[in-house]
Scaffold this motif. Structure first.
Motif, PDB file in Angstrom:
ATOM      1  N   GLY A 212       0.875  -0.884  -0.163  1.00  0.00           N
ATOM      2  CA  GLY A 212      -0.222   0.116  -0.242  1.00  0.00           C
ATOM      3  C   GLY A 212       0.567   0.887  -0.213  1.00  0.00           C
ATOM      4  O   GLY A 212       0.563   1.944   0.193  1.00  0.00           O
TER       5      GLY A 212
ATOM      6  N   VAL B 162       3.781  -0.067  10.915  1.00  0.00           N
ATOM      7  CA  VAL B 162       3.523   1.251  10.753  1.00  0.00           C
ATOM      8  C   VAL B 162       3.124   1.834  12.938  1.00  0.00           C
ATOM      9  O   VAL B 162       3.069   2.956  12.800  1.00  0.00           O
ATOM     10  CB  VAL B 162       1.838   0.395  10.590  1.00  0.00           C
ATOM     11  CG1 VAL B 162       0.683   1.613  10.311  1.00  0.00           C
ATOM     12  CG2 VAL B 162       2.391  -0.071   9.284  1.00  0.00           C
TER      13      VAL B 162
ATOM     14  N   MET C  65       2.738   6.082  13.554  1.00  0.00           N
ATOM     15  CA  MET C  65       1.489   6.478  14.791  1.00  0.00           C
ATOM     16  C   MET C  65       2.301   7.077  15.713  1.00  0.00           C
ATOM     17  O   MET C  65       1.813   8.952  16.437  1.00  0.00           O
ATOM     18  CB  MET C  65       0.372   5.463  15.337  1.00  0.00           C
ATOM     19  CG  MET C  65      -0.462   5.445  16.120  1.00  0.00           C
ATOM     20  SD  MET C  65      -1.359   4.177  15.745  1.00  0.00           S
ATOM     21  CE  MET C  65      -1.750   4.704  17.956  1.00  0.00           C
TER      22      MET C  65
ATOM     23  N   ALA D 158       4.733   2.149   4.271  1.00  0.00           N
ATOM     24  CA  ALA D 158       3.385   1.777   5.134  1.00  0.00           C
ATOM     25  C   ALA D 158       3.244   2.312   6.562  1.00  0.00           C
ATOM     26  O   ALA D 158       2.834   2.453   7.284  1.00  0.00           O
ATOM     27  CB  ALA D 158       3.305   0.571   5.736  1.00  0.00           C
TER      28      ALA D 158
ATOM     29  N   SER E 160       1.233   5.234   6.480  1.00  0.00           N
ATOM     30  CA  SER E 160      -0.669   5.117   6.686  1.00  0.00           C
ATOM     31  C   SER E 160      -0.488   5.132   8.059  1.00  0.00           C
ATOM     32  O   SER E 160      -1.451   5.347   9.716  1.00  0.00           O
ATOM     33  CB  SER E 160      -0.957   3.395   6.288  1.00  0.00           C
ATOM     34  OG  SER E 160       0.182   2.636   6.854  1.00  0.00           O
TER      35      SER E 160
ATOM     36  N   GLN F 191      -2.879   7.510   9.768  1.00  0.00           N
ATOM     37  CA  GLN F 191      -3.659   7.477  11.456  1.00  0.00           C
ATOM     38  C   GLN F 191      -4.032   8.128  13.085  1.00  0.00           C
ATOM     39  O   GLN F 191      -5.385   8.200  13.219  1.00  0.00           O
ATOM     40  CB  GLN F 191      -4.109   5.899  11.957  1.00  0.00           C
ATOM     41  CG  GLN F 191      -4.996   5.253  12.498  1.00  0.00           C
ATOM     42  CD  GLN F 191      -4.630   3.848  12.914  1.00  0.00           C
ATOM     43  OE1 GLN F 191      -3.354   3.138  12.563  1.00  0.00           O
ATOM     44  NE2 GLN F 191      -5.006   3.452  14.561  1.00  0.00           N
TER      45      GLN F 191
ATOM     46  N   ALA G 104       1.654   9.074  -4.512  1.00  0.00           N
ATOM     47  CA  ALA G 104       0.235   8.332  -5.766  1.00  0.00           C
ATOM     48  C   ALA G 104      -1.027   9.812  -5.141  1.00  0.00           C
ATOM     49  O   ALA G 104      -0.758   9.995  -3.966  1.00  0.00           O
ATOM     50  CB  ALA G 104      -0.961   7.081  -5.413  1.00  0.00           C
TER      51      ALA G 104
ATOM     52  N   LEU H 187      -7.890   8.786  -4.075  1.00  0.00           N
ATOM     53  CA  LEU H 187      -8.547   7.899  -3.438  1.00  0.00           C
ATOM     54  C   LEU H 187      -9.325   7.752  -2.484  1.00  0.00           C
ATOM     55  O   LEU H 187     -10.038   6.419  -1.774  1.00  0.00           O
ATOM     56  CB  LEU H 187      -7.302   6.656  -2.989  1.00  0.00           C
ATOM     57  CG  LEU H 187      -6.582   6.371  -3.809  1.00  0.00           C
ATOM     58  CD1 LEU H 187      -4.770   6.163  -3.894  1.00  0.00           C
ATOM     59  CD2 LEU H 187      -6.879   5.148  -5.457  1.00  0.00           C
TER      60      LEU H 187
ATOM     61  N   GLN I  98      -8.437   7.950   0.956  1.00  0.00           N
ATOM     62  CA  GLN I  98      -8.459   6.826   2.719  1.00  0.00           C
ATOM     63  C   GLN I  98      -8.142   7.834   3.168  1.00  0.00           C
ATOM     64  O   GLN I  98      -8.627   6.629   4.744  1.00  0.00           O
ATOM     65  CB  GLN I  98      -7.232   6.485   2.116  1.00  0.00           C
ATOM     66  CG  GLN I  98      -6.546   5.309   2.402  1.00  0.00           C
ATOM     67  CD  GLN I  98      -5.606   5.041   1.895  1.00  0.00           C
ATOM     68  OE1 GLN I  98      -4.686   4.143   2.394  1.00  0.00           O
ATOM     69  NE2 GLN I  98      -4.310   5.128   0.851  1.00  0.00           N
ATOM     70  N   ASN I  99      -7.973   9.191   3.400  1.00  0.00           N
ATOM     71  CA  ASN I  99      -7.863   9.297   5.477  1.00  0.00           C
ATOM     72  C   ASN I  99      -8.431  10.630   4.912  1.00  0.00           C
ATOM     73  O   ASN I  99      -8.219  11.358   4.276  1.00  0.00           O
ATOM     74  CB  ASN I  99      -6.499   9.170   5.666  1.00  0.00           C
ATOM     75  CG  ASN I  99      -6.287   8.357   5.761  1.00  0.00           C
ATOM     76  OD1 ASN I  99      -5.169   7.712   4.565  1.00  0.00           O
ATOM     77  ND2 ASN I  99      -6.122   7.469   7.248  1.00  0.00           N
TER      78      ASN I  99
ATOM     79  N   SER J 186      -2.464  -3.044  -4.875  1.00  0.00           N
ATOM     80  CA  SER J 186      -2.921  -1.940  -5.009  1.00  0.00           C
ATOM     81  C   SER J 186      -2.429  -1.138  -3.940  1.00  0.00           C
ATOM     82  O   SER J 186      -2.046  -1.164  -3.277  1.00  0.00           O
ATOM     83  CB  SER J 186      -4.947  -1.804  -4.712  1.00  0.00           C
ATOM     84  OG  SER J 186      -4.845  -1.448  -3.453  1.00  0.00           O
ATOM     85  N   SER J 187      -2.929   0.164  -4.430  1.00  0.00           N
ATOM     86  CA  SER J 187      -1.410   1.227  -3.348  1.00  0.00           C
ATOM     87  C   SER J 187      -2.553   1.969  -2.375  1.00  0.00           C
ATOM     88  O   SER J 187      -2.695   2.371  -1.595  1.00  0.00           O
ATOM     89  CB  SER J 187      -1.851   2.632  -4.092  1.00  0.00           C
ATOM     90  OG  SER J 187      -0.950   2.628  -5.280  1.00  0.00           O
ATOM     91  N   THR J 188      -4.118   0.814  -2.827  1.00  0.00           N
ATOM     92  CA  THR J 188      -5.176   1.876  -1.270  1.00  0.00           C
ATOM     93  C   THR J 188      -4.720   0.577  -0.165  1.00  0.00           C
ATOM     94  O   THR J 188      -5.357  -0.458  -0.778  1.00  0.00           O
ATOM     95  CB  THR J 188      -7.112   2.033  -1.631  1.00  0.00           C
ATOM     96  OG1 THR J 188      -6.985   0.573  -2.310  1.00  0.00           O
ATOM     97  CG2 THR J 188      -6.903   3.312  -1.630  1.00  0.00           C
ATOM     98  N   LEU J 189      -4.801   1.352   1.231  1.00  0.00           N
ATOM     99  CA  LEU J 189      -4.913  -0.211   2.169  1.00  0.00           C
ATOM    100  C   LEU J 189      -6.486  -0.278   2.740  1.00  0.00           C
ATOM    101  O   LEU J 189      -6.806   0.752   2.943  1.00  0.00           O
ATOM    102  CB  LEU J 189      -3.705   0.451   3.228  1.00  0.00           C
ATOM    103  CG  LEU J 189      -2.248   0.497   2.969  1.00  0.00           C
ATOM    104  CD1 LEU J 189      -1.812   1.251   4.334  1.00  0.00           C
ATOM    105  CD2 LEU J 189      -1.694  -1.108   2.979  1.00  0.00           C
TER     106      LEU J 189
ATOM    107  N   VAL K 159      -3.066  -0.216  15.177  1.00  0.00           N
ATOM    108  CA  VAL K 159      -2.797   0.420  13.348  1.00  0.00           C
ATOM    109  C   VAL K 159      -3.983  -0.287  13.532  1.00  0.00           C
ATOM    110  O   VAL K 159      -4.024  -1.362  13.073  1.00  0.00           O
ATOM    111  CB  VAL K 159      -1.484   0.005  12.851  1.00  0.00           C
ATOM    112  CG1 VAL K 159      -0.793   0.610  13.641  1.00  0.00           C
ATOM    113  CG2 VAL K 159      -1.409  -1.382  12.961  1.00  0.00           C
TER     114      VAL K 159
END
Lengths: 345, 306
Positions: A60, A213, A217, A237, A240, A244, A264, A269, A271-272, B113-116, B214
């Protein structure tokens, strides 16, 4: 009976061990071979590219982005692809040799860390092209090309947005390892932000990993307690985990702590919620330039730069709820100044 | 520096290590050195994440993590107990095998994919009364249930091994299995039980990472915590209390180094990253290294051997 069992089990274990170590030996079948063969058509040579990756291609983050870039570039040009991932550093050379012996035309190496192994293997296979993403400018030889997104520009692009958006005048940067490109991004980030707002301070730290990860955080939490309100990261990673923590700190109320994504277009997308924009690196575009060189027989001996000028670096989608139209306009002015070479001075 | 934030971070970082260190304690007390903790954790992290993602319940994720851990550890159990194979070799095999299986399953299900994929995290539960203690209450008694579980396990383990007959019988298997067998203790069964407990706790430790800490799974999320847990058992002199202190010390040092990095951008970060390991070395030197582990630790037990 017991002896037999022991033997059988030992055998099974050996086989599975070999299979696991086999992350380094290339899998037999390439993906998308049927489609690409049809696309190139007729008796034309079907070119083949393989990628070696030390992280996972489904992380990811960096690994996934590079893998998808190779797939996209290969699909455009009708090449066959293959990969070996989670390859240990000690197996880089073995893994490359494996693909070379299988007749691949190009080996794609997504990172500076593969440079030494590449130089070693490339000597023995003068007819095979080696493309090192983020390779040093001193690396290229007759069959090695460096593909280099301009890390300074990535830093400037993120720094300009962070400088415009910060209200507390404290920014956070989380790196994975202290590698050259990350250092350049951090320096660019700081320089651009300070050019816009001289009062800004940048907090930075390294997780010492691209996978842990939880460390991302913890680092983000630490920076948030130091009033950092716009984040940028270069740690796959780990990023991410940082996002979070930022989302958790924002809670259900107003979003006041932001993150800038890469490589990217992460806002698109969805995501967040804390993402305000992204600096998008088009690895596929750069890789395609290298692949076209292979087809034309002009490969090697140079560095292919990915910059804002050749559209390999672009401004990603903005989060319109968080970034006002005024800010977007002045941001694009700074970016145009950067392209003209007058920003950040 | 915000002391409260530092303590909170220490508790967060120490909990998964503590859970897995207890797993190793149960294993080594029965004479089984299991260095495959990292692998069991990785598999537990995956099964925990998948089940929590699909069912929406982090608690089910924890249960699944425990089951996954037991499943993986049964390979180790059968080979080392029934077949008397070398424990180190099979522990290492688990370390290579289990993370690869985990990453394979993740990739088959979620693709590249690039999305987690993001799952919901377990909510924190405040303990009434205790949480109102000034300063510490908010830090120590407003955590996820798994944190309480880990600390209760420490108390339970300490009582079990030192104050109960079953616990003493359990320990005798790790000390002198032949003598234990003559007293009517089923050594083989006891060792299998140890492996089930070890697998479950290590699996929970892994699942804690992806259901309470996480909200994503990525390959390498365990990041060597299994090996730190392994050393915490030695460092903690094979006692539940010692293990707890070792894990808290390591968690504290790690939390501290991450914060020091933020404050001193000009100092090379590698210096700070050494802190947890330097502390461990220093503490080992002070505490001494006299042998205090189970006497038959790591030795295969063959019932009919003379």
């Amino acid at each position: 009976m017991k002896k037999f069992f022991a033997l059988a089990l030992a055998l099974a274990m050996t086989v599975s061990l070999a299979a696991c170590g086999g992350g380094s030996t290339p899998p037999a079948s390439g993906s998308g071979s049927a489609g690409s063969a049809a696309a190139s058509g007729g008796s034309d040579k079907v070119y083949k590219v393989a990628m070696i990756c030390d992280s996972s291609i489904s992380d990811g983050g960096w690994g996934a982005a590079c893998y998808n870039a190779m797939e996209a570039a290969a699909a455009d040009l009708g090449w066959e692809t293959n990969y070996a991932d989670s390859v240990a550093q000690s197996d880089y050379a073995n893994s490359m040799t494996g693909f070379c012996d299988m007749g691949y035309d190009m080996i794609f190496l997504p990172g500076n860390q593969y440079s030494d192994a590449t130089v070693q293997v490339a000597k023995d296979y003068p007819d095979i092209a080696f493309a090192v993403l983020n390779g040093a400018t001193t690396l290229p030889t007759e069959n090695i090309t460096s593909i280099l997104p301009d890390a300074n520009q990535i830093g400037y692009m993120a720094g300009a947005l962070a400088g415009l958006m910060s209200k507390t005048n404290v920014l956070g940067f989380i790196g994975g390892m202290e590698i050259d490109t990350t250092k350049a991004k951090l320096a660019g980030f700081e320089k651009a932000a300070k050019a816009i707002n001289p009062d800004i301070t940048v907090l930075s730290a390294y997780a010492g990993s691209f996978n842990d990860v939880a460390k991302g955080m913890e680092l983000a939490n630490g920076m948030i307690s130091q009033k950092a309100d716009v984040f940028f990261g270069d740690a796959s990673a780990v990023d991410s985990g940082a996002r979070q923590a930022i989302d958790a700190a924002n809670g259900s109320g107003e979003i006041a702590i932001f993150d800038i994504g890469q490589p990217a277009d992460l806002v698109a997308l969805g995501q967040n919620p804390c993402l305000i924009g992204s600096v998008v690196t088009d690895n596929a575009g750069m890789l395609k330039l290298a692949m076209q060189d292979v087809e034309a027989g002009t490969f090697g001996g140079k560095t292919i730069y990915g910059s804002f000028d050749n559209q390999c670096l672009t401004v990603g989608t903005f989060n319109d709820d968080l970034v006002s139209a005024d800010v977007q306009t002045s941001y694009m002015e700074y970016i145009n100044q950067m392209a003209a070479g007058t920003f950040p001075g | 520096m915000d002391i409260g934030e530092l303590i909170l971070s220490t508790v967060r970082m120490a909990t998964p290590i503590l859970m897995v260190a207890l797993a190793e304690l149960y294993s080594e007390r029965a004479g089984l050195v299991n260095i495959g903790l990292d692998g069991i954790m990785a598999f537990g992290a995956l099964t925990g994440f998948m089940v929590s993602f699909l069912s929406g319940s982090p608690f089910l994720g924890i249960v699944a993590g425990a089951c996954g851990g037991v499943l993986i550890n049964m390979i180790y159990a059968y080979c080392t107990i029934s077949l008397c194979a070398p424990q180190i070799v099979y522990g290492m095999a688990i370390n290579i095998f289990a993370p690869a299986v985990a990453s394979f399953i993740y990739r088959v299900y979620f693709g590249v994919s690039s999305t987690l994929a993001q799952a919901t995290l377990m909510p924190t539960v405040a303990i009434p009364g205790l949480k109102d203690i000034p300063f510490l209450g908010k830090l120590l008694f407003d955590q996820t249930p798994m944190v309480y579980f880990a600390y209760l396990m420490v108390v339970f383990t300490a009582i079990f091994f030192n104050r109960t007959k079953a616990g003493l019988n359990y320990k005798s298997v790790g000390e002198y299995p032949k003598a234990a067998e003559t007293l009517g203790i089923n050594v083989i069964r006891q060792k299998y039980v140890a492996c089930i407990i070890c697998g479950a706790l290590a699996g929970i430790g892994g699942a804690y990472l992806t259901t309470c800490y996480v909200n994503t799974y990525s390959d390498g999320v365990v990041a060597g915590r299994g090996f730190i847990a392994l050393s915490a058992v030695i460092f903690g002199r094979w006692s539940a209390g010692g293990v707890l202190m070792a894990c808290l010390l390591f968690g504290f040092c790690d939390a501290l180094q991450l914060r020091l990095q933020i404050f001193n951008t000009s100092t090379p970060y590698q210096l700070f990253q050494m802190i947890p390991y330097l502390f461990t070395l220093a503490a080992l030197a002070v505490l001494g290294i006299k042998k205090s582990g189970p006497a038959s630790n790591g030795k295969p037990y063959m019932r009919e051997e003379r």
